[in-house]
Design a protein around this motif. Structure first.
Motif, PDB file in Angstrom:
ATOM      1  N   ALA A  26     -70.972  72.173  15.260  1.00 18.66           N
ATOM      2  CA  ALA A  26     -72.256  72.799  15.596  1.00 18.66           C
ATOM      3  C   ALA A  26     -72.030  74.236  16.048  1.00 18.66           C
ATOM      4  CB  ALA A  26     -72.958  72.004  16.688  1.00 18.66           C
ATOM      5  N   MET A  27     -72.217  75.167  15.125  1.00 19.00           N
ATOM      6  CA  MET A  27     -71.948  76.580  15.370  1.00 19.00           C
ATOM      7  C   MET A  27     -73.231  77.340  15.701  1.00 19.00           C
ATOM      8  SD  MET A  27     -69.817  79.135  15.428  1.00 19.00           S
ATOM      9  CE  MET A  27     -69.808  80.923  15.272  1.00 19.00           C
ATOM     10  N   GLY A  28     -73.178  78.153  16.751  1.00 16.42           N
ATOM     11  CA  GLY A  28     -74.317  78.992  17.119  1.00 16.42           C
ATOM     12  C   GLY A  28     -74.219  80.347  16.455  1.00 16.42           C
ATOM     13  N   ALA A  29     -74.407  80.379  15.145  1.00 17.24           N
ATOM     14  CA  ALA A  29     -74.220  81.614  14.383  1.00 17.24           C
ATOM     15  C   ALA A  29     -75.409  82.560  14.448  1.00 17.24           C
ATOM     16  CB  ALA A  29     -73.906  81.280  12.921  1.00 17.24           C
ATOM     17  N   ALA A  30     -76.446  82.198  15.191  1.00 14.48           N
ATOM     18  CA  ALA A  30     -77.563  83.126  15.389  1.00 14.48           C
ATOM     19  C   ALA A  30     -77.210  84.189  16.419  1.00 14.48           C
ATOM     20  CB  ALA A  30     -78.813  82.365  15.835  1.00 14.48           C
ATOM     21  N   ASP A  31     -76.104  83.984  17.129  1.00  9.78           N
ATOM     22  CA  ASP A  31     -75.666  84.925  18.161  1.00  9.78           C
ATOM     23  C   ASP A  31     -74.651  85.912  17.603  1.00  9.78           C
ATOM     24  OD1 ASP A  31     -77.148  83.793  20.306  1.00  9.78           O
ATOM     25  OD2 ASP A  31     -75.656  82.191  20.476  1.00  9.78           O
ATOM     26  N   SER A  32     -74.978  87.195  17.664  1.00 13.96           N
ATOM     27  CA  SER A  32     -74.045  88.214  17.185  1.00 13.96           C
ATOM     28  C   SER A  32     -72.732  88.177  17.947  1.00 13.96           C
ATOM     29  CB  SER A  32     -74.674  89.609  17.315  1.00 13.96           C
ATOM     30  OG  SER A  32     -75.713  89.786  16.385  1.00 13.96           O
ATOM     31  N   TRP A  33     -72.804  87.929  19.264  1.00 14.12           N
ATOM     32  CA  TRP A  33     -71.571  87.922  20.062  1.00 14.12           C
ATOM     33  C   TRP A  33     -70.625  86.823  19.591  1.00 14.12           C
ATOM     34  CZ3 TRP A  33     -69.815  83.686  22.612  1.00 14.12           C
ATOM     35  CH2 TRP A  33     -70.740  82.676  22.943  1.00 14.12           C
ATOM     36  N   HIS A  34     -71.172  85.653  19.245  1.00 14.08           N
ATOM     37  CA  HIS A  34     -70.307  84.548  18.825  1.00 14.08           C
ATOM     38  C   HIS A  34     -69.756  84.797  17.423  1.00 14.08           C
ATOM     39  CE1 HIS A  34     -69.582  79.901  19.039  1.00 14.08           C
ATOM     40  NE2 HIS A  34     -68.479  80.594  18.805  1.00 14.08           N
ATOM     41  N   ASP A  35     -70.602  85.298  16.533  1.00 10.97           N
ATOM     42  CA  ASP A  35     -70.136  85.623  15.184  1.00 10.97           C
ATOM     43  C   ASP A  35     -68.997  86.640  15.244  1.00 10.97           C
ATOM     44  OD1 ASP A  35     -72.176  83.989  14.279  1.00 10.97           O
ATOM     45  OD2 ASP A  35     -73.537  85.650  13.860  1.00 10.97           O
ATOM     46  N   THR A  36     -69.189  87.670  16.067  1.00  9.11           N
ATOM     47  CA  THR A  36     -68.178  88.720  16.183  1.00  9.11           C
ATOM     48  C   THR A  36     -66.897  88.188  16.814  1.00  9.11           C
ATOM     49  OG1 THR A  36     -69.877  90.437  16.344  1.00  9.11           O
ATOM     50  CG2 THR A  36     -67.687  90.988  17.160  1.00  9.11           C
ATOM     51  N   ASP A  37     -67.031  87.418  17.885  1.00 12.95           N
ATOM     52  CA  ASP A  37     -65.846  86.839  18.527  1.00 12.95           C
ATOM     53  C   ASP A  37     -65.065  85.967  17.548  1.00 12.95           C
ATOM     54  OD1 ASP A  37     -66.406  88.051  20.903  1.00 12.95           O
ATOM     55  OD2 ASP A  37     -66.719  86.224  22.056  1.00 12.95           O
ATOM     56  N   PHE A  38     -65.789  85.150  16.794  1.00 15.57           N
ATOM     57  CA  PHE A  38     -65.138  84.261  15.829  1.00 15.57           C
ATOM     58  C   PHE A  38     -64.428  85.082  14.756  1.00 15.57           C
ATOM     59  CE2 PHE A  38     -65.064  79.801  14.328  1.00 15.57           C
ATOM     60  CZ  PHE A  38     -64.453  79.986  13.093  1.00 15.57           C
ATOM     61  N   PHE A  39     -65.108  86.113  14.262  1.00 10.30           N
ATOM     62  CA  PHE A  39     -64.529  86.919  13.188  1.00 10.30           C
ATOM     63  C   PHE A  39     -63.308  87.700  13.660  1.00 10.30           C
ATOM     64  CE2 PHE A  39     -64.313  90.805  10.572  1.00 10.30           C
ATOM     65  CZ  PHE A  39     -64.097  90.207   9.338  1.00 10.30           C
ATOM     66  N   VAL A  40     -63.352  88.223  14.873  1.00 13.64           N
ATOM     67  CA  VAL A  40     -62.187  88.940  15.402  1.00 13.64           C
ATOM     68  C   VAL A  40     -60.993  87.996  15.450  1.00 13.64           C
ATOM     69  CG1 VAL A  40     -61.209  90.056  17.441  1.00 13.64           C
ATOM     70  CG2 VAL A  40     -63.519  90.632  16.702  1.00 13.64           C
ATOM     71  N   TRP A  41     -61.213  86.778  15.957  1.00 18.11           N
ATOM     72  CA  TRP A  41     -60.145  85.766  15.971  1.00 18.11           C
ATOM     73  C   TRP A  41     -59.657  85.482  14.551  1.00 18.11           C
ATOM     74  CZ3 TRP A  41     -60.899  80.843  13.692  1.00 18.11           C
ATOM     75  CH2 TRP A  41     -59.817  79.960  13.843  1.00 18.11           C
TER      76      TRP A  41
ATOM     77  N   THR B  45     -78.728  79.087  18.039  1.00 10.87           N
ATOM     78  CA  THR B  45     -78.029  79.818  19.092  1.00 10.87           C
ATOM     79  C   THR B  45     -76.942  78.925  19.697  1.00 10.87           C
ATOM     80  OG1 THR B  45     -79.624  79.077  20.754  1.00 10.87           O
ATOM     81  CG2 THR B  45     -80.047  81.206  19.678  1.00 10.87           C
ATOM     82  N   THR B  46     -75.916  79.559  20.239  1.00 13.57           N
ATOM     83  CA  THR B  46     -74.841  78.796  20.877  1.00 13.57           C
ATOM     84  C   THR B  46     -75.366  78.065  22.101  1.00 13.57           C
ATOM     85  OG1 THR B  46     -73.284  80.495  20.134  1.00 13.57           O
ATOM     86  CG2 THR B  46     -72.508  78.953  21.824  1.00 13.57           C
ATOM     87  N   TYR B  47     -76.078  78.850  22.938  1.00 16.17           N
ATOM     88  CA  TYR B  47     -76.705  78.299  24.138  1.00 16.17           C
ATOM     89  C   TYR B  47     -78.189  78.640  24.100  1.00 16.17           C
ATOM     90  CZ  TYR B  47     -71.812  78.538  25.457  1.00 16.17           C
ATOM     91  OH  TYR B  47     -70.449  78.419  25.461  1.00 16.17           O
ATOM     92  N   PRO B  48     -79.053  77.669  24.222  1.00 23.80           N
ATOM     93  CA  PRO B  48     -78.715  76.267  24.484  1.00 23.80           C
ATOM     94  C   PRO B  48     -78.624  75.379  23.245  1.00 23.80           C
ATOM     95  CG  PRO B  48     -81.048  76.592  24.821  1.00 23.80           C
ATOM     96  CD  PRO B  48     -80.489  77.939  24.423  1.00 23.80           C
ATOM     97  N   SER B  49     -79.025  75.872  22.070  1.00 20.84           N
ATOM     98  CA  SER B  49     -79.266  74.991  20.932  1.00 20.84           C
ATOM     99  C   SER B  49     -78.049  74.219  20.423  1.00 20.84           C
ATOM    100  CB  SER B  49     -79.882  75.785  19.778  1.00 20.84           C
ATOM    101  OG  SER B  49     -80.282  74.910  18.754  1.00 20.84           O
ATOM    102  N   ALA B  50     -76.969  74.933  20.032  1.00 17.24           N
ATOM    103  CA  ALA B  50     -75.802  74.221  19.490  1.00 17.24           C
ATOM    104  C   ALA B  50     -75.229  73.259  20.524  1.00 17.24           C
ATOM    105  CB  ALA B  50     -74.742  75.221  19.043  1.00 17.24           C
ATOM    106  N   ARG B  51     -75.192  73.723  21.761  1.00 17.43           N
ATOM    107  CA  ARG B  51     -74.664  72.876  22.834  1.00 17.43           C
ATOM    108  C   ARG B  51     -75.573  71.686  23.117  1.00 17.43           C
ATOM    109  NH1 ARG B  51     -75.141  75.607  28.450  1.00 17.43           N
ATOM    110  NH2 ARG B  51     -77.317  75.175  27.894  1.00 17.43           N
ATOM    111  N   ASP B  52     -76.856  71.961  23.377  1.00 22.70           N
ATOM    112  CA  ASP B  52     -77.770  70.915  23.843  1.00 22.70           C
ATOM    113  C   ASP B  52     -78.346  70.063  22.717  1.00 22.70           C
ATOM    114  OD1 ASP B  52     -77.256  72.141  26.218  1.00 22.70           O
ATOM    115  OD2 ASP B  52     -79.289  72.873  26.569  1.00 22.70           O
TER     116      ASP B  52
END
Length: 432
Positions: free
Chosen positions: A192-207, A257-264
């Protein structure tokens, strides 16, 4: 929204400087929030600590420092918090203390912060030196105090659900795809990925980008010394796209979104086998987790693992300062002293120990370690050990440093377009 944020922050340096100057002139006293009895009230705005963590932290601080009270305003979403902080700066209402994150926008918010040397010179040496470097501006001024370290990319998994489906943790990309397909076939959601969040997409891509070439292309592109459409970064973006087309991430991930949607709505609802996130979420594996009780997975066994390597090289996790505290440059006298005490409490005092014990992040204070209760499960302990070891071995920063403050948002939008089927090379070239 994205264009609005970019225009707003571009004007901060001019508008806020004038506004703060006017605000300072109109104030009747530099310590207007200090009473004649010596009591001091500080405003603190941030996206962290969480609503579950804050009551215990502030109670411990105020008990240790009678006469100082903290008025805390919290935003659940980091992007929402930055928008609120932008507006506060423009209105000459900079909070006495505010949360700040390293990365492309750090210097923009740091310009309203008091230099660390002005209030923490006698104890800042107790903070990990590498962490302090990350909260230092391009001009060489330490402008915020690191509080928590964290890393990417990890995932929280539901061991009970995996066992029920007869699945094990994937250790390669082919296994990752096979596990996700098997979960789907059994009626469960995959990762369950919160790809609607730019911060998470960017963090994942940098990794992800660190697994191609020498691992430094994204950092070079962000600093302006390289291009975004290099062969390595195009390959990384293509691999990112395949995570969606191969079904590793759930359907409609780019609107989740990562929080709260993907999580909850996915993981805590018991619908997904796993939830990609940062090291801070290892706390979900503990018996003291404030999120899991009362959810559909309350009785399930929860663990954390490093996301399987997707590219040709295993470069480990990325890491860095996840949360720092800045003190407003306008503070003087009793308010300045009170703010310094709070930051010290959170960085190297009892607050640091108390907060890292929740696993929201990992210590920045030298010699401090996470303390787990004896009653924690073997899975919880092994998850914490895994994260601790992975972060200690990390050689790449989690956040990109750039003179372009909107980079994280811009790159996030590009990655969302790529996830939706756009050409990786053309999308990345738009960032050059």
């Amino acid at each position: 929204m994205h264009a609005h944020i970019r225009r707003l922050r571009t004007g901060i340096a001019i508008a806020a400087a004038a506004a703060i100057s006017l605000g300072a002139c109109s104030s009747s006293s530099p310590d207007a929030a200090s009473s004649s009895s010596g009591a001091v009230k500080l405003t603190f705005h941030s996206w962290l600590p969480t609503q579950d963590q804050w009551p215990n932290l502030v109670a411990a601080f105020e008990k240790e420092n009678p006469g100082i009270t903290i008025d805390f305003t919290r935003e659940e979403d980091f992007a929402g918090y930055k928008t609120k902080l932008d507006n506060e700066i423009l209105a000459a209402e900079v909070p006495d203390i505010y949360g700040i994150q390293v990365g492309a926008s750090f210097d923009d918010y740091a310009q309203y912060a008091m230099p660390v040397k002005d209030y923490a010179s006698d104890w800042i040496g107790k903070v990990n030196a590498e962490s302090v470097k990350q909260t230092t501006t391009a001009k060489g001024e330490a402008a915020a105090v690191p509080i928590l370290n964290a890393g990417m990319e990890f995932y929280v998994y539901n061991k009970t659900l995996l066992d029920k489906l007869g699945l094990s943790l994937p250790t390669s990309y082919s296994q990752l795809v096979a596990t996700s397909k098997a979960a789907r076939a059994a009626g469960s959601s995959p990762f369950a990925m919160g790809a609607a969040d730019s911060w998470h997409d960017t963090d994942f891509f940098v990794w992800l980008s660190t697994q191609y070439g020498d691992g430094n292309d994204a950092y070079k592109a962000a600093s302006g010394t390289g291009k975004w459409n290099t062969d390595n970064l195009v390959a990384a973006a293509t691999a990112w796209q395949k995570l969606f087309t191969d079904g590793v991430f759930q359907d409609s991930a780019t609107t989740t979104t990562t929080y709260p949607s993907a999580r909850d709505d996915y993981f805590l609802a018991g619908k997904s086998i796993a939830f990609p996130t940062g090291s801070w979420h290892v706390g979900a594996a503990l018996s003291t987790s404030p999120e899991v009780p009362g959810s559909a997975v309350a009785k399930d066994k929860i663990g954390m693992a490093v996301f399987p390597t997707v590219g040709p090289h295993d470069a480990g996790v990325t890491s860095g300062v996840d949360f720092a505290l800045a003190v407003s440059s306008t503070l003087t006298g009793a308010k300045k002293d009170a703010a310094a005490k709070f930051v010290q409490f959170m960085a190297v005092g009892a607050g640091q120990q108390q907060w890292v014990n929740t696993l929201q992040g990992f210590p920045v204070a030298n010699g401090m370690s996470i303390q787990l209760s004896d009653g924690e499960s073997a899975l919880a302990k092994s998850s914490v050990d895994l994260v601790t070891t992975a972060l200690a071995a990390s050689t790449h920063p989690r956040k990109l440093t750039s003179s372009k403050q909107s980079l994280e948002n811009d790159l996030g939008i590009v990655l969302q377009n790529v996830a939706g089927g756009a050409d990786p090379a053309k999308e990345l070239a738009s960032l050059n």
